[in-house]
Scaffold this active site. Structure first.
Site, mmCIF file in Angstrom:
data_model
loop_
_atom_site.group_PDB
_atom_site.id
_atom_site.type_symbol
_atom_site.label_atom_id
_atom_site.label_comp_id
_atom_site.label_asym_id
_atom_site.label_seq_id
_atom_site.Cartn_x
_atom_site.Cartn_y
_atom_site.Cartn_z
ATOM 1 N N CYS A 238 8.323 4.131 -10.496
ATOM 2 C CA CYS A 238 7.114 3.376 -10.868
ATOM 3 C C CYS A 238 6.011 3.752 -9.887
ATOM 4 C CB CYS A 238 7.376 1.878 -10.827
ATOM 5 S SG CYS A 238 8.840 1.327 -11.742
ATOM 6 N N ALA A 239 5.669 5.028 -9.852
ATOM 7 C CA ALA A 239 4.822 5.562 -8.783
ATOM 8 C C ALA A 239 3.393 5.066 -8.833
ATOM 9 C CB ALA A 239 4.850 7.093 -8.829
ATOM 10 N N GLY A 242 0.464 6.160 -6.420
ATOM 11 C CA GLY A 242 1.150 7.033 -5.478
ATOM 12 C C GLY A 242 1.196 6.608 -4.032
ATOM 13 N N GLY A 243 0.872 5.369 -3.721
ATOM 14 C CA GLY A 243 0.871 4.940 -2.328
ATOM 15 C C GLY A 243 2.208 5.123 -1.631
ATOM 16 N N LYS A 244 3.284 4.661 -2.270
ATOM 17 C CA LYS A 244 4.612 4.805 -1.658
ATOM 18 C C LYS A 244 5.127 6.237 -1.776
ATOM 19 C CE LYS A 244 5.868 -0.061 -2.150
ATOM 20 N NZ LYS A 244 4.620 -0.499 -2.810
ATOM 21 N N ASP A 262 5.958 7.403 -13.960
ATOM 22 C CA ASP A 262 5.528 6.056 -14.325
ATOM 23 C C ASP A 262 5.570 5.949 -15.840
ATOM 24 O OD1 ASP A 262 3.847 3.717 -12.628
ATOM 25 O OD2 ASP A 262 3.583 3.662 -14.799
ATOM 26 N N ASP A 308 9.170 0.410 -7.492
ATOM 27 C CA ASP A 308 8.097 -0.517 -7.149
ATOM 28 C C ASP A 308 7.854 -1.311 -8.429
ATOM 29 O OD1 ASP A 308 6.012 -1.850 -6.029
ATOM 30 O OD2 ASP A 308 4.784 -0.104 -5.610
ATOM 31 N N CYS A 361 5.967 -6.953 -5.168
ATOM 32 C CA CYS A 361 4.958 -7.680 -4.387
ATOM 33 C C CYS A 361 4.881 -9.105 -4.932
ATOM 34 C CB CYS A 361 3.601 -6.978 -4.410
ATOM 35 S SG CYS A 361 2.932 -6.670 -6.055
#
Length: 433
Positions: A238-239, A242-244, A262, A308, A361
């Site tokens: 679940c990119a 692309g932060g992670k 994604d 994510d 989150c």
């Protein structure tokens, strides 16, 4: 614009948000386009007023005795900004596009503003229907935890170790009063300006050249808890933007392979520019095509699958305060279904002795510990790694102190860790024959 005119504009934007039930960012953008005379400082100040009011919407309405935009702005000026009656009256002058003067009732309520006797969902500024879920998680810390979700958030950046060290970035960003983050060894925290605005990073050479990336400290820690190693095969299922993915690429020192995917290819669009800026060379972007995920060759082949997970976002309310008031019970039910489906999909790609890192989150047990329990009940070939072991494996033993009391996993929150709210759990597949 004079200060009073900015107040009137904030009230106008809140009216638009209420009438059209849409994100605050969209309403603010449209207001700016329709009022081109407003400069960047004006627009920033108006946005800050709007978000302050949204963060404390329930408590502001409570102290002012009604829930309309004008009342909520007045309440926020009192509760968030600490204005005196005289200061607020000067802003509500009725002159030069300022709002109409305060009524005698408004003056009385403003002067005597108090949350004494307020129900928990008002004191903590969250939707009333979520109280049972929050109470089950936080118990006697309910108001403290939810109130922290209504505070302003600082700006955290992750130092990109492919290009820079934290010490060098700290020195380079000293003019923004950068300080090291207390938990992430890769993070820097940039305080808000005295006016409550975010520091201007877009023109900073460290950002433009990819030496730092904006990423909340909690998100940084979530990526680090995956303990991704150079040479591994990793799927970021679940990119999104692309932060992670970027954090994993740096942890892996550009060695091995990361597949960024994604279910909605549109969410992947920002990743291309971010990868180039960061100098991440071990990432393949796998956008879905014609309904296919394009991941068939990865079945049973991955050392790590990062999830994510789609969630309600309750842990990110500091940054998206309007989202909490748009949230409805049906959204939670849908997210739970999405999470179960995503976990089941992830299991297909994990090789023997491989692992899944499940991240949300969200602070709701229904989306976190309950989802892990449901997954393990029907996947006996997986087991959960204890919080302390997960933390030690990632070189972050101090995170074991934030182990969930409701099941395997680590819980982060603004009140306990100073980060956004996150849940992180690690699942390992048995060594199948």
């Amino acid at each position: 614009m004079i200060a009073g005119a900015r107040i009137a504009a904030a009230i106008e934007v809140l009216e638009d948000i209420d009438e059209r039930r849409r994100p605050a960012a969209d309403a603010l953008k449209d207001w700016g386009l329709a009022h081109r005379f407003a400069g960047s400082k004006d627009r920033s100040a108006i946005g800050s007023l709007v978000f302050d009011a949204l963060r404390r919407r329930a408590s502001s309405a409570f102290v002012m005795g009604e829930a309309g935009p004008r009342a909520v702005i007045l309440g926020a000026l009192r509760l968030v900004r600490g204005l005196s009656l005289e200061e607020a009256s000067a802003l509500f002058s009725g002159e030069a596009h300022a709002p109409a003067p305060m009524s005698e009732k408004e003056r009385e309520l403003f002067a005597s503003a108090s949350l004494e006797g307020a129900p928990a969902h008002v004191a903590g500024d969250f939707p009333a229907w979520l109280e049972p879920s929050f109470a089950a998680v936080f118990e006697d810390r309910l108001i403290a935890e939810t109130s922290a979700l209504a505070e302003r958030a600082p700006v955290d950046v992750r130092v990109n170790t492919l290009k820079c060290s934290r010490d060098k970035a700290l020195l380079s960003l000293a003019h923004l009063n950068a300080a090291v983050t207390p938990l992430s060894p890769l993070g820097l925290r940039l305080p808000l300006t005295p006016e409550g605005r975010n520091p201007a990073l877009a023109a900073e050479p460290d950002y433009v050249k990819g030496r730092v990336e904006v990423q909340d400290e909690g998100s940084q820690l979530a990526a680090m808890l995956a303990a991704a190693k150079p040479g591994e095969q990793v799927l970021d299922l679940c990119a999104g933007a692309g932060g992670k993915t970027l954090a994993l690429a740096a942890l892996m020192q550009n060695k091995g392979q990361i597949y960024a995917s994604d279910s909605d290819g549109r969410r992947l669009m920002p990743i291309y520019a971010r990868l180039e800026r960061a100098g991440a060379r071990n990432v393949q972007v796998r956008a879905p095509r014609r309904g296919e995920g394009g991941l068939a060759d990865l079945v049973g082949a991955c050392d790590l699958v990062m999830i994510d997970a789609p969630c309600t976002g309750t842990g990110a309310w500091r940054r998206n305060p309007d989202a909490k008031w748009r949230m409805r019970p049906g959204a939670l039910e849908q997210r739970i279904a999405d999470q179960d489906q995503t976990l089941a999909a992830a299991a297909r790609f994990v090789k023997p002795r491989g692992r899944i890192l499940y991240v949300t989150c969200s602070l709701l047990r229904e989306e976190n510990e309950d989802r892990i329990a449901a997954f393990l009940a029907i996947h006996p070939d997986f087991h959960a790694v204890g919080a302390q072991e997960m933390a030690e494996n990632a070189g972050l033993p101090q995170l074991g102190a934030f182990a969930s009391s409701m099941g395997p996993g680590v819980r982060l929150s603004p009140a306990t860790t100073g980060t956004d709210g996150f849940f992180i759990a690690l699942l390992t597949r048995s060594n199948l024959s």
